[in-house]
Design an enzyme around this catalytic site. Structure first.
Site, PDB file in Angstrom:
ATOM      1  N   ILE A  11       0.878  -0.952   0.141  1.00  8.01           N
ATOM      2  CA  ILE A  11      -0.364   0.121   0.452  1.00  8.01           C
ATOM      3  C   ILE A  11       1.262   1.250   0.003  1.00  8.01           C
ATOM      4  CG2 ILE A  11      -1.636   1.468   1.440  1.00  8.01           C
ATOM      5  CD1 ILE A  11      -2.429  -1.692   2.744  1.00  8.01           C
ATOM      6  N   ASN A  56      -2.224   3.794  -3.662  1.00  7.36           N
ATOM      7  CA  ASN A  56      -3.034   4.680  -3.138  1.00  7.36           C
ATOM      8  C   ASN A  56      -2.212   6.200  -2.434  1.00  7.36           C
ATOM      9  OD1 ASN A  56      -5.213   5.754  -0.935  1.00  7.36           O
ATOM     10  ND2 ASN A  56      -3.197   5.864   0.254  1.00  7.36           N
ATOM     11  N   TYR A  64      -5.581  17.686 -10.865  1.00  9.08           N
ATOM     12  CA  TYR A  64      -5.861  16.653 -10.464  1.00  9.08           C
ATOM     13  C   TYR A  64      -6.754  16.310 -11.325  1.00  9.08           C
ATOM     14  CZ  TYR A  64      -7.532  13.864  -6.652  1.00  9.08           C
ATOM     15  OH  TYR A  64      -8.387  13.056  -6.000  1.00  9.08           O
ATOM     16  N   LYS A  90      -6.157  12.087 -12.595  1.00  8.17           N
ATOM     17  CA  LYS A  90      -6.948  10.942 -12.423  1.00  8.17           C
ATOM     18  C   LYS A  90      -7.014  10.435 -13.800  1.00  8.17           C
ATOM     19  CE  LYS A  90      -6.086  10.713  -8.055  1.00  8.17           C
ATOM     20  NZ  LYS A  90      -4.978   9.429  -7.888  1.00  8.17           N
ATOM     21  N   THR A 109     -11.109  12.979   5.264  1.00 10.94           N
ATOM     22  CA  THR A 109      -9.627  12.227   4.972  1.00 10.94           C
ATOM     23  C   THR A 109      -8.958  13.910   4.934  1.00 10.94           C
ATOM     24  OG1 THR A 109      -9.385  12.788   2.501  1.00 10.94           O
ATOM     25  CG2 THR A 109      -9.668  10.828   3.873  1.00 10.94           C
TER      26      THR A 109
END
Length: 395
Positions: free
Chosen positions: A155, A228, A295, A299, A332
């Site tokens: 991860i 991640n 961003y 992505k 988060t």
């Protein structure tokens, strides 16, 4: 390609059923198949070669006692057939895996089957697929889901947010974790922590070498890698972007996962290590958001990388898998960064503040558990972008 048949598609099965169980007329098979229309406890999966059906698996939930089982309901393999000309290509295994995944999603932790005593070839195939003989009838049983699906998980961005939730989720299930982060995290049993800043040139490949050494040390053969680590900065309109922060975003969000995946495939070549790569993505990869050009672009790039890599793996009939996972909006540190943006730079700022105020942000652990359960359920589809909303539907 493998698909689940709908109620109005059962006629596709007629030649395949006759290949497995010869002797019945088409009308007799049709009468039998009518009984499965609307049956939520049964499913048929068909393997296709272009538009030709070349194999099928039939699975059903059995709620009465199944030989060798200790739970209920049990997923049961009622039928499995692959056209003789298409055998020994892993098609039967994939048909069984999707049947197991279907059963697991319906609460099953065991999966059964049986063959006739004289059918030694079928007995050997069951044993290759992981079944354990339960009786000399011969009945078979196997555990589905859980740690048998992976020997370790890697991860990135493991020290906070979704990464931290993923570490907790897998460790709870007894899966060894190799975590990569640029900041120290608390020492945990079952976790090997590696300190690397993936935004620095050359570091992703160095980190991959270290990861592979750890994989070999564990002796892992089924390895899941979750890319991640991600940054949302810079949040700013085009023309006001900071060049250094723009470059950092592409290094972390795009270059690092692509370089690491490429290197891991090279390491795995010629070994019996099976890789499942998960690229954590976002809805921002498929729709423009003012102030998010960087961003959005990163992505979108990782989505296309996932789809192309998945296509290539299918074409080469590889045992490796590459998927993407859209975790939606979570509570988060990244959300804090979004909410601290200026309204001039980010037109949708108010909506994200409202999500926090109304408590509509999912916890990282909820999102992590949904991905873990997807991976535990069995085979995933190459190139697919899985949405957390779909995985949590009905839960």
């Amino acid at each position: 390609m493998i698909t689940q048949l709908k109620d109005d598609q059962y006629e596709t099965l007629l030649p395949l059923l006759n290949g497995l169980w010869p002797g019945q007329t088409p009308s007799e098979w049709q009468d039998e198949l009518v009984g499965f229309v609307g049956d939520k406890d049964a499913a048929f999966f068909v393997a296709w070669n272009d538009d030709e059906a070349i194999g099928f698996s039939q699975v059903q939930l059995r709620r009465d006692y199944v030989e060798g089982s200790s739970s209920s309901p049990v997923g049961y393999l009622e039928g499995l057939y692959v056209d003789e000309q298409m055998r020994n290509q892993g098609i039967a295994r994939k048909l069984v895996e999707v049947a197991e995944q279907w059963a697991f999603r319906r609460g099953c932790t065991e999966f059964g089957s049986e063959v006739e005593l004289h059918n030694v070839e079928s007995q050997q195939m069951h044993e290759r697929l992981g079944f354990q003989e339960a009786n000399r009838t011969v009945s078979y049983i196997k555990t589905i889901g859980g740690s048998q699906m992976m020997d370790c998980v890697v991860i990135t961005g493991s020290s906070k947010g979704l990464g931290e939730g993923l570490v907790e989720s897998f460790v709870e299930k007894g899966i060894p974790v190799i975590g990569i982060s640029r900041t120290e995290s608390a020492t945990q049993s079952g976790v090997t922590s590696l300190l690397y800043d993936l935004s620095k040139s050359g570091v992703p490949l160095t980190a991959t070498e270290h990861v592979w050494q750890e994989i070999e040390k564990i002796g892992a053969k089924r390895v899941t890698v979750i890319h991640n680590a991600s940054v949302i900065d810079p949040i700013e309109r085009v023309g006001n972007l900071d060049p250094d922060r723009l470059e950092t975003a592409f290094r972390v969000n795009v270059m690092a996962p692509m370089l690491m995946t490429n290197s891991l495939f090279q390491h795995a070549r010629g070994t019996d290590v099976q890789l499942t790569i998960v690229n954590v993505t976002s809805g921002a990869g498929s729709r423009p958001i003012s102030g998010w050009s960087v961003y959005n672009s990163t992505k979108a790039a990782i989505n296309m990388h996932t789809e192309v890599a998945g296509l290539e793996l299918e074409q080469s009939q590889s045992s490796h898998r590459v998927i993407a996972y859209n975790p939606g909006v979570m509570d988060t540190g990244m959300q804090e960064t979004i909410r601290s943006s200026s309204a001039d730079a980010f037109a949708d700022l108010g909506r994200f503040k409202e999500l926090k105020e109304k408590g509509d942000l999912r916890s990282p652990r909820t999102v992590a558990d949904a991905l873990r359960d997807l991976l535990f359920a069995g085979d995933v589809t190459n190139g697919e972008i899985y949405l957390v909303t779909d995985l949590l539907e009905g839960k």
